[in-house]
Design an enzyme around this catalytic site. Structure first.
Site: not given
Ligand code: SP5
Ligand code: ZN
Length: 358
Positions: A174, A210, A212, A300, A338
């Site tokens: 990112h 990934d 995302h 993920d 994660y």
């Molecule tokens: C590298 C990578 O996988 N980055 C991921 C970034 C996305 N994060 C979004 C997070 C949204 C908030 N997460 C809250 C989870 C529910 N409590």
């Molecule tokens: Zn990710």
């Protein structure tokens, strides 16, 4: 479920454990966060048990980072914690991590140029584009060590290894040329791709599995023909991070026109359609020709992961590894993933697929 990775070079550095974001601010509320140091320990243990050959990353000078990032971003990341501390934010104001609060968007600037600003807490938003990507005391050491791991793995592939894996933490896809966010600071995969190029690989492709979209990697290579970026990910149009980028009509610009490929998938997508997406990425890369591949290996997209709604299995990841490994030599760079109970098996499965193909 896992498979063999006996002898596979796994590059890492203990400094990767020193980044402790201690949570994230999501929608205005502090949350515990899932990008924790234990991710790296769990992966290291799984890979060691599976017979991988663990190697410590070599330290590199700034040149390899400057091939991808603006000097201003690197200096910001290398010094911001010291400035934050010197400014008394932790001791006097109880702000124990660096978090931006104002962002110089096009709307704020109204056409005026971006100026350097005096307040440290004002500077942060010029680089960091969200509130989930915090900086603390050991962050820079970990950020630098993750990039060093990617560079060391790239050097192994340049020297003739068919597959090398960089256990990068924090992740990178990112992060853009002059921006960071999404739990990423420097773009480890882009740094590896640039290093492969400067070591002689004519054409390099980044394949991003990934969950995302890797908006940073896409942006870095968007106008480049020699490095193509191809990603399968949960559809940002269905409400998922990074929301603004990652759509199928983003195909590159200028010399890079047609080199970029995005395959967004609906939330809930499982192995069959996800693997069709991976196959489309491989076809795209094969069509353009690649002397070396960088895999942005986020696990993920797996069913158990708390950060994405995709439903991929370990067997799906192994199959993806097989398909990608058939394209050429591979530097695999750790991105997201994660669920501490399953990420070890997922990474081992993917890497065993990569090796089976090679
Ligand atoms: C590298 C990578 O996988 N980055 C991921 C970034 C996305 N994060 C979004 C997070 C949204 C908030 N997460 C809250 C989870 C529910 N409590
Ligand atoms: Zn990710």
């Amino acid at each position: 479920m896992t498979g063999s990775v006996a002898g596979l070079p796994v590059v890492w550095h203990p400094d990767c454990l020193r980044h402790e974001p201690a949570g994230e601010v999501w929608l205005g509320v502090w949350e515990e966060g899932t990008e924790v140091p234990e991710r790296a320990s769990v992966l290291l243990e799984a890979l060691t048990l599976a017979g991988a050959a663990v190697i410590e990353a070599d330290l590199h000078g700034p040149e390899a980072l400057l091939a991808v990032h603006d000097r201003a971003l690197i200096e910001h990341l290398a010094t911001i914690w010291r400035q934050w501390e010197a400014g008394g934010y932790p001791a006097e104001y109880g702000r124990n991590r660096v978090v931006p609060y104002v962002f110089p968007t096009a709307g704020l600037l109204g056409g005026l140029p971006l100026r350097p600003v005096a307040a440290v807490h004002g500077q942060v938003g010029a680089f960091c584009y969200d509130t989930m990507t915090l900086v603390g005391p050991g962050s820079w050491e970990a950020i630098k060590a993750a990039a060093d791991a990617a560079l060391t793995a790239a050097a192994l592939v340049t020297a003739g290894q068919q597959v090398a894996y960089a256990l990068c933490r924090p992740p990178g896809h990112h992060a853009g040329r002059a921006s960071y966010g999404g739990s990423c600071y420097l773009n480890n995969a882009a740094i590896a791709a640039a290093a492969l190029r400067s070591a002689g690989a004519g054409r390099v492709s980044v394949i991003d599995i990934d969950a995302h979209h890797g908006n940073g990697t896409q942006a870095i290579f968007y106008d480049r023909a020699e490095v193509c970026y191809a990603s399968v990910h949960v559809d940002p149009g269905a409400g998922w991070f990074p929301h603004y980028v990652g759509y199928a009509d983003e195909r590159g610009t200028g010399d890079g026109e047609g080199a970029n490929l995005n395959v967004p998938l609906a939330p809930g997508t499982g192995d069959a359609a996800w693997l069709e997406g991976v196959s489309a990425l491989c076809e795209h890369v094969r069509g353009r020709g690649a002397d070396a591949i960088v895999v942005s290996l986020g696990v993920d997209a797996a069913a158990a992961d708390p950060e994405s709604p995709l439903q991929v299995s370990a067997e799906g990841y192994r199959r993806a590894g097989e398909m990608i490994g058939a394209l050429g030599p591979v530097v695999a760079v750790q991105e997201g993933g994660y669920d501490l109970a399953s990420i070890g098996g997922l990474v081992v499965a993917t890497l065993s697929g990569l090796l089976a193909a090679g």
